[in-house]
Design a protein around this motif. Structure first.
Motif, short mmCIF file in Angstrom:
data_model
loop_
_atom_site.label_atom_id
_atom_site.label_comp_id
_atom_site.label_asym_id
_atom_site.label_seq_id
_atom_site.Cartn_x
_atom_site.Cartn_y
_atom_site.Cartn_z
N ILE A 95 0.83 -1.19 0.00
CA ILE A 95 0.00 0.00 0.00
C ILE A 95 0.87 1.25 0.00
O ILE A 95 2.06 1.19 0.28
N ALA A 96 0.25 2.38 -0.30
CA ALA A 96 0.88 3.69 -0.13
C ALA A 96 0.06 4.41 0.93
O ALA A 96 -1.16 4.24 1.01
N TYR A 97 0.73 5.19 1.76
CA TYR A 97 0.05 5.91 2.83
C TYR A 97 0.84 7.16 3.20
O TYR A 97 2.05 7.21 3.01
N PRO A 98 0.15 8.19 3.71
CA PRO A 98 0.87 9.42 4.07
C PRO A 98 1.69 9.22 5.34
O PRO A 98 1.24 8.57 6.29
N THR A 99 2.90 9.76 5.33
CA THR A 99 3.74 9.77 6.52
C THR A 99 3.98 11.23 6.90
O THR A 99 3.31 12.12 6.38
N PRO A 122 10.32 11.76 -4.03
CA PRO A 122 9.19 11.06 -3.42
C PRO A 122 7.87 11.78 -3.67
O PRO A 122 7.82 12.99 -3.84
N ALA A 123 6.79 10.99 -3.68
CA ALA A 123 5.45 11.54 -3.86
C ALA A 123 5.00 12.20 -2.55
O ALA A 123 5.22 11.67 -1.48
N ARG A 124 4.34 13.35 -2.68
CA ARG A 124 3.87 14.08 -1.50
C ARG A 124 2.35 14.04 -1.35
O ARG A 124 1.82 14.56 -0.39
N THR A 138 -5.81 7.48 1.83
CA THR A 138 -5.95 8.93 1.68
C THR A 138 -5.58 9.63 2.97
O THR A 138 -5.98 9.20 4.05
N GLY A 139 -4.82 10.70 2.86
CA GLY A 139 -4.44 11.48 4.02
C GLY A 139 -3.43 12.54 3.64
O GLY A 139 -3.03 12.64 2.48
N ASP A 140 -3.05 13.34 4.62
CA ASP A 140 -2.14 14.46 4.36
C ASP A 140 -0.77 14.24 4.99
O ASP A 140 -0.65 13.68 6.07
#
Length: 182
Positions: free
Chosen positions: A18-22, A139-141, A159-161
């Motif tokens: 998965i991808a997730y906001p850090t 990197p993707a932001r 989804t997130g910031d």
């Protein structure tokens, strides 16, 4: 539990990536104990396994059995975390070599990002955290950048910031005090 996080946790348990906001950028994550999932993540990033990967945890207790800490070291980490600081800690044999890479230590962080901690809590174990980019690329932001660059290769995007003002986590070797990345 948040349905979005529940879905992400189920996908991680099933061996997905998965991808997730850090804190600063979107990250890629998977189950660190699932070799096939880690290999898939490394292939997406075009990253060699030898470098090792960072694991993020919901809290210090999720690292029990994975890292060998003295009482003083545990107290030190408990007073610092959650924070955007990654520590290199002595790994126990429970940490797979595909996570450690060629190192005797493992990179771990208890993130201050509420979504990251909630995700690790939903999964029930630490998860991999590495920036969502291919080797040598920025990197993707946000989720749109992730989807454009590698969306078809991922199993889910949370989804997130991210905090656009934040910097990548400092990496410190806990035993030596050496700052590996400022």
């Amino acid at each position: 539990m948040n349905l979005h996080l529940d879905t992400a946790a189920r996908i991680i348990h099933a061996g997905g990536v998965i991808a997730y906001p850090t804190e600063t950028v979107y990250g890629l994550g998977c189950d660190p104990f699932n070799r096939e999932a880690v290999n898939k993540l490394l292939a997406i990033k075009s990253r060699p396994w030898r470098k090792g990967l960072i694991m993020v945890a919901a809290d210090l207790s999720q690292l029990d059995g994975l890292v060998a800490l003295s009482g003083a070291q545990r107290e030190q980490l408990a007073s610092i975390w959650p924070a955007p600081v990654t520590y290199l800690l002595p790994a126990t044999p429970a940490v797979p070599e595909w996570v450690r890479g060629e190192h005797a230590k493992v990179a771990v962080r208890v993130s201050p990002h509420p979504l990251v901690r909630a995700l690790a809590r939903a999964v029930g174990t630490p998860i991999i955290s590495t920036s969502a980019n291919r080797a040598g690329q920025p990197p993707a932001r946000n989720r749109f950048q992730v989807a454009r660059v590698m969306g078809a290769e991922l199993d889910f995007i949370v989804t997130g910031d991210c905090d656009p003002r934040a910097r990548p986590s400092t990496i410190i070797d806990l035993e030596t005090g050496q700052v590996v990345r400022a």
